[in-house]
Design an enzyme around this catalytic site. Structure first.
Site, PDB file in Angstrom:
ATOM      1  NE  ARG A  97     -12.385 -16.515  -3.428  1.00 41.78           N
ATOM      2  CZ  ARG A  97     -12.486 -17.626  -4.166  1.00 41.78           C
ATOM      3  NH1 ARG A  97     -13.488 -18.445  -4.006  1.00 41.78           N
ATOM      4  NH2 ARG A  97     -11.569 -17.902  -5.067  1.00 41.78           N
ATOM      5  CB  CYS A  98     -10.961 -10.023  -6.309  1.00 38.40           C
ATOM      6  SG  CYS A  98     -10.103 -11.552  -6.693  1.00 38.40           S
ATOM      7  CB  THR A  99     -13.516 -14.155  -8.007  1.00 39.53           C
ATOM      8  OG1 THR A  99     -12.971 -14.935  -6.944  1.00 39.53           O
ATOM      9  CG2 THR A  99     -12.419 -13.723  -8.948  1.00 39.53           C
ATOM     10  NE  ARG A 127      -6.899 -18.260  -9.644  1.00 36.20           N
ATOM     11  CZ  ARG A 127      -6.007 -17.353  -9.215  1.00 36.20           C
ATOM     12  NH1 ARG A 127      -6.326 -16.501  -8.258  1.00 36.20           N
ATOM     13  NH2 ARG A 127      -4.820 -17.284  -9.746  1.00 36.20           N
ATOM     14  CG  HIS A 133      -7.426 -15.310  -0.243  1.00 34.27           C
ATOM     15  ND1 HIS A 133      -8.217 -16.190   0.470  1.00 34.27           N
ATOM     16  CD2 HIS A 133      -8.117 -15.019  -1.357  1.00 34.27           C
ATOM     17  CE1 HIS A 133      -9.330 -16.420  -0.191  1.00 34.27           C
ATOM     18  NE2 HIS A 133      -9.307 -15.713  -1.299  1.00 34.27           N
ATOM     19  CD  GLU A 138     -14.293  -5.161  -4.737  1.00 33.72           C
ATOM     20  OE1 GLU A 138     -13.494  -4.256  -4.479  1.00 33.72           O
ATOM     21  OE2 GLU A 138     -13.953  -6.296  -5.119  1.00 33.72           O
ATOM     22  CD  GLU A 187      -4.426 -10.050 -11.664  1.00 28.25           C
ATOM     23  OE1 GLU A 187      -5.662 -10.088 -11.756  1.00 28.25           O
ATOM     24  OE2 GLU A 187      -3.672 -10.348 -12.605  1.00 28.25           O
ATOM     25  CB  THR A 247      -0.263  -8.957  -1.048  1.00 29.54           C
ATOM     26  OG1 THR A 247       0.429  -8.765   0.183  1.00 29.54           O
ATOM     27  CG2 THR A 247       0.677  -9.568  -2.067  1.00 29.54           C
ATOM     28  CE  LYS A 292       2.096  -1.967   1.286  1.00 27.52           C
ATOM     29  NZ  LYS A 292       1.404  -2.598   2.424  1.00 27.52           N
TER      30      LYS A 292
HETATM   31  P1  NAD Z   1      -6.267  -1.999  -0.804  1.00 31.91           P
HETATM   32  O1  NAD Z   1      -6.202  -1.476  -2.196  1.00 31.91           O
HETATM   33  O2  NAD Z   1      -6.794  -1.120   0.253  1.00 31.91           O
HETATM   34  O3  NAD Z   1      -4.803  -2.427  -0.323  1.00 31.91           O
HETATM   35  C1  NAD Z   1      -4.033  -3.333  -1.081  1.00 31.91           C
HETATM   36  C2  NAD Z   1      -2.566  -3.128  -0.754  1.00 31.91           C
HETATM   37  O4  NAD Z   1      -2.179  -1.821  -1.196  1.00 31.91           O
HETATM   38  C3  NAD Z   1      -2.257  -3.189   0.742  1.00 31.91           C
HETATM   39  O5  NAD Z   1      -1.015  -3.833   0.928  1.00 31.91           O
HETATM   40  C4  NAD Z   1      -2.132  -1.715   1.113  1.00 31.91           C
HETATM   41  O6  NAD Z   1      -1.298  -1.478   2.218  1.00 31.91           O
HETATM   42  C5  NAD Z   1      -1.478  -1.173  -0.154  1.00 31.91           C
HETATM   43  N1  NAD Z   1      -1.574   0.270  -0.339  1.00 31.91           N
HETATM   44  C6  NAD Z   1      -2.575   1.100   0.036  1.00 31.91           C
HETATM   45  N2  NAD Z   1      -2.261   2.374  -0.317  1.00 31.91           N
HETATM   46  C7  NAD Z   1      -1.055   2.329  -0.930  1.00 31.91           C
HETATM   47  C8  NAD Z   1      -0.201   3.298  -1.533  1.00 31.91           C
HETATM   48  N3  NAD Z   1      -0.552   4.580  -1.574  1.00 31.91           N
HETATM   49  N4  NAD Z   1       0.968   2.897  -2.063  1.00 31.91           N
HETATM   50  C9  NAD Z   1       1.323   1.593  -2.047  1.00 31.91           C
HETATM   51  N5  NAD Z   1       0.561   0.624  -1.488  1.00 31.91           N
HETATM   52  C10 NAD Z   1      -0.616   0.990  -0.945  1.00 31.91           C
HETATM   53  O7  NAD Z   1      -7.065  -3.378  -0.889  1.00 31.91           O
HETATM   54  P2  NAD Z   1      -7.528  -4.309   0.318  1.00 31.91           P
HETATM   55  O8  NAD Z   1      -8.626  -3.610   1.028  1.00 31.91           O
HETATM   56  O9  NAD Z   1      -6.351  -4.797   1.078  1.00 31.91           O
HETATM   57  O10 NAD Z   1      -8.088  -5.568  -0.490  1.00 31.91           O
HETATM   58  C11 NAD Z   1      -9.368  -5.633  -1.027  1.00 31.91           C
HETATM   59  C12 NAD Z   1      -9.368  -5.287  -2.503  1.00 31.91           C
HETATM   60  O11 NAD Z   1      -8.473  -6.137  -3.200  1.00 31.91           O
HETATM   61  C13 NAD Z   1     -10.719  -5.506  -3.132  1.00 31.91           C
HETATM   62  O12 NAD Z   1     -10.979  -4.445  -4.014  1.00 31.91           O
HETATM   63  C14 NAD Z   1     -10.539  -6.805  -3.905  1.00 31.91           C
HETATM   64  O13 NAD Z   1     -11.429  -6.982  -4.973  1.00 31.91           O
HETATM   65  C15 NAD Z   1      -9.139  -6.668  -4.351  1.00 31.91           C
HETATM   66  N6  NAD Z   1      -8.580  -7.971  -4.703  1.00 31.91           N
HETATM   67  C16 NAD Z   1      -8.337  -8.259  -6.017  1.00 31.91           C
HETATM   68  C17 NAD Z   1      -7.864  -9.518  -6.375  1.00 31.91           C
HETATM   69  C18 NAD Z   1      -7.589  -9.892  -7.812  1.00 31.91           C
HETATM   70  O14 NAD Z   1      -6.867 -10.861  -8.028  1.00 31.91           O
HETATM   71  N7  NAD Z   1      -8.153  -9.193  -8.784  1.00 31.91           N
HETATM   72  C19 NAD Z   1      -7.637 -10.478  -5.389  1.00 31.91           C
HETATM   73  C20 NAD Z   1      -7.893 -10.144  -4.067  1.00 31.91           C
HETATM   74  C21 NAD Z   1      -8.362  -8.884  -3.722  1.00 31.91           C
END
Ligand code: NAD
Length: 484
Positions: free
Chosen positions: A290-292, A446, A162, A385, A257, A158, A184
């Site tokens: 927010r993703c959205t 939503r 949020h 983004e 997502e 995640t 995780k």
């Molecule tokens: P991120 O991709 O940097 O990290 C997300 C998760 O992936 C974290 O738990 C991180 O520790 C983990 N991660 C990173 N590298 C990894 C690896 N090599 N192996 C396994 N896990 C790994 O994203 P973020 O910066 O935490 O969040 C922001 C992003 O999330 C934005 O792009 C946003 O749009 C997106 N998001 C999408 C939604 C959706 O429902 N579509 C919702 C919320 C956020």
């Protein structure tokens, strides 16, 4: 919550992964700091690859026998506990994320909805029945379907934006379907996930059903994603990491997502004041993380000047400051690096001819809501983004052009259309590349229950939301019986 969540008098906590009901403590830790001041909020032990394998072993060996009613009761009780302690929860999320209390209180309301819907869906048996005597060569039989939990373990990864509700969206459907899940959470906001696990245990969820592994994403993430006992990876986060995970996951179910650059499209028949209110909220709430979130505002040229005037007034009225002050609308973004990235993206657009109308001055991890006018559809400010409270304005001449600009993105998550004309609204609904289209609302509108998710670089088209997640987390078994 038994330990992690009580934050009335804040003392930095020493936390660790929840594996088999125990808190793992190690010297190697992640520091969690309040983005507004840099003050230490807590430390979280880094799990090793061995810890992650141990969590999988415990989960894989466990089979839940909770009845539907027991799952319902545990999820409802979890929601009750969160509501009872909502001040503590809001403060915890604010401290680890820098989001304002106004935003974290909203997240808590959403979290309670997610739990309510998952609890209620646990009571629903959506099995189907087919009679077999429906063709001339039919038989006196019936075919039935039933949904079973996965044979293996669910791995949930995640993001930070949020810190609680993203975790609950993965975990509550897993409990509702009697699965075993290992979370995780983001290393930037791990405390809410740990406190949530404690709350679930307190509400009666077995410790083997839900475990939380914190640590170096590459190290523990790789184990969780590739272990043969993992049946499904549910990932929410950036498109870059999501694609890496999809590539390494191999032969197993992957629900992604990912990111978005959602457009809000303001047509020339819209109620402009209402449109300005929605766009300001859609772009800036949750510090624009927010993703959205509205990440592009496409405005029809004839009303653009008036709309921008109303929008700047709305955005300029948002109060930015100490996230712990109940009067603050917008807190910080997740950290100073993120704020610098946003600042650089805006500076790049200005270098290409865009104009900042309000905001734009960064201070540490604080980046104020910023309206940027005269943005062209090709600028990186709107093609990439930018995860913060930036409101870029792109002008267009006619509906076809707006649809072409919106669809030129490599993302396709959500969109909103602000119009009072039903014919125009339905054209946008059918022609926009987006997983959701909201007319007269923000792109992110939503219910926690309803299908949600995108295509292109925003995801593979598998939806989340409680009902869809419960489908993803189950295998349909078909069986047939003689039926006279
Ligand atoms: P991120 O991709 O940097 O990290 C997300 C998760 O992936 C974290 O738990 C991180 O520790 C983990 N991660 C990173 N590298 C990894 C690896 N090599 N192996 C396994 N896990 C790994 O994203 P973020 O910066 O935490 O969040 C922001 C992003 O999330 C934005 O792009 C946003 O749009 C997106 N998001 C999408 C939604 C959706 O429902 N579509 C919702 C919320 C956020």
């Amino acid at each position: 919550m038994s330990t992690a969540g009580r934050v009335t008098e804040w003392v930095p906590r020493r936390e660790g992964p929840r594996i088999g009901g125990r808190t793992v403590v190690r010297d190697d830790v992640i520091e969690v700091r309040f983005p507004y001041t840099g003050r230490l909020v807590g430390t979280v032990a880094k799990a090793t690859a061995e810890d992650a394998r141990h969590a999988i072993e415990l989960a894989a060996a466990y089979r839940s026998s909770l009845t539907r009613h027991e799952r319902y009761t545990a999820l409802m009780r979890t929601g009750e506990l969160i509501r009872q302690r909502s001040d503590d929860w809001a403060r915890l999320i604010t401290l680890e994320s820098g989001l304002s209390l106004a935003d974290t209180r909203h997240e808590l309301r959403r979290t309670c909805d997610t739990l309510l819907f998952a609890a209620n869906q646990a009571l629903v048996d959506d099995g189907q029945v087919f009679s077999c005597d429906i063709t001339e060569h039919g038989q006196a039989r019936k075919v039935f379907t039933t949904r079973e939990p996965l044979l293996g373990v669910i791995c949930a990864i995640t993001p930070f934006n949020h810190p609680l509700n993203q975790v609950v969206h993965k975990v509550a459907p897993a409990v509702a379907t009697n699965n075993r899940i290992i979370v995780k959470p983001s290393e930037k906001t791990p405390l809410s996930a740990l406190a949530f696990a404690d709350t679930l245990y307190e509400a009666g969820v077995p410790t083997e059903m839900v475990q939380v592994v914190t640590g170096d994403p590459a190290e523990v993430g790789a184990v969780l994603v590739t272990d043969p006992r993992t049946d499904l990876v549910a990932f929410t986060g950036s498109s870059t990491v999501g694609k890496q995970i999809a590539a390494s996951a191999g032969y197993r179910r992957v629900v992604l997502e990912l990111g978005g650059v959602d457009p809000a499209i303001v047509l020339d028949d819209a109620d402009l004041d209402e449109a300005a209110r929605l766009v300001a909220a859609g772009a800036c709430k949750n510090s624009g993380q927010r993703c959205t979130a509205v990440k592009r505002v496409l405005v029809q040229s004839g009303v653009a000047d008036e709309f921008v005037r109303l929008l700047v007034a709305r955005v300029g009225a948002l109060r930015c400051g100490d996230p712990l002050d109940p009067d603050t609308d917008i807190g910080t973004v997740i950290d100073e690096d993120a704020a610098r990235g946003i600042e650089a993206a805006v500076a790049d657009a200005v270098g290409r001819g865009a104009r900042v109308l309000c905001g734009g001055e960064r201070e540490g991890a604080r980046y104020p809501p910023t309206v940027v006018d005269r943005v062209s559809a090709e600028m990186p400010l709107v093609t990439d983004e930018v995860f913060g409270p930036v409101v870029p304005i792109v002008r267009f001449a006619d509906d076809g052009t707006a649809i072409r600009i919106a669809n030129a993105s490599r993302y396709a998550l959500s969109a909103s259309v602000l119009t009072r004309n039903l014919d125009r609204a339905t054209r946008f609904i059918s022609e926009l590349h987006a997983g959701s289209v909201n007319v007269g609302e923000v792109p992110g509108y939503r219910l926690e229950l309803t299908p949600f998710g995108g295509t292109k670089d925003s995801g593979l088209g598998y939806k989340e939301g409680v009902i869809e997640a419960m489908k993803n987390y189950t295998n349909v078994k078909t069986y047939s019986l003689p039926w006279r």
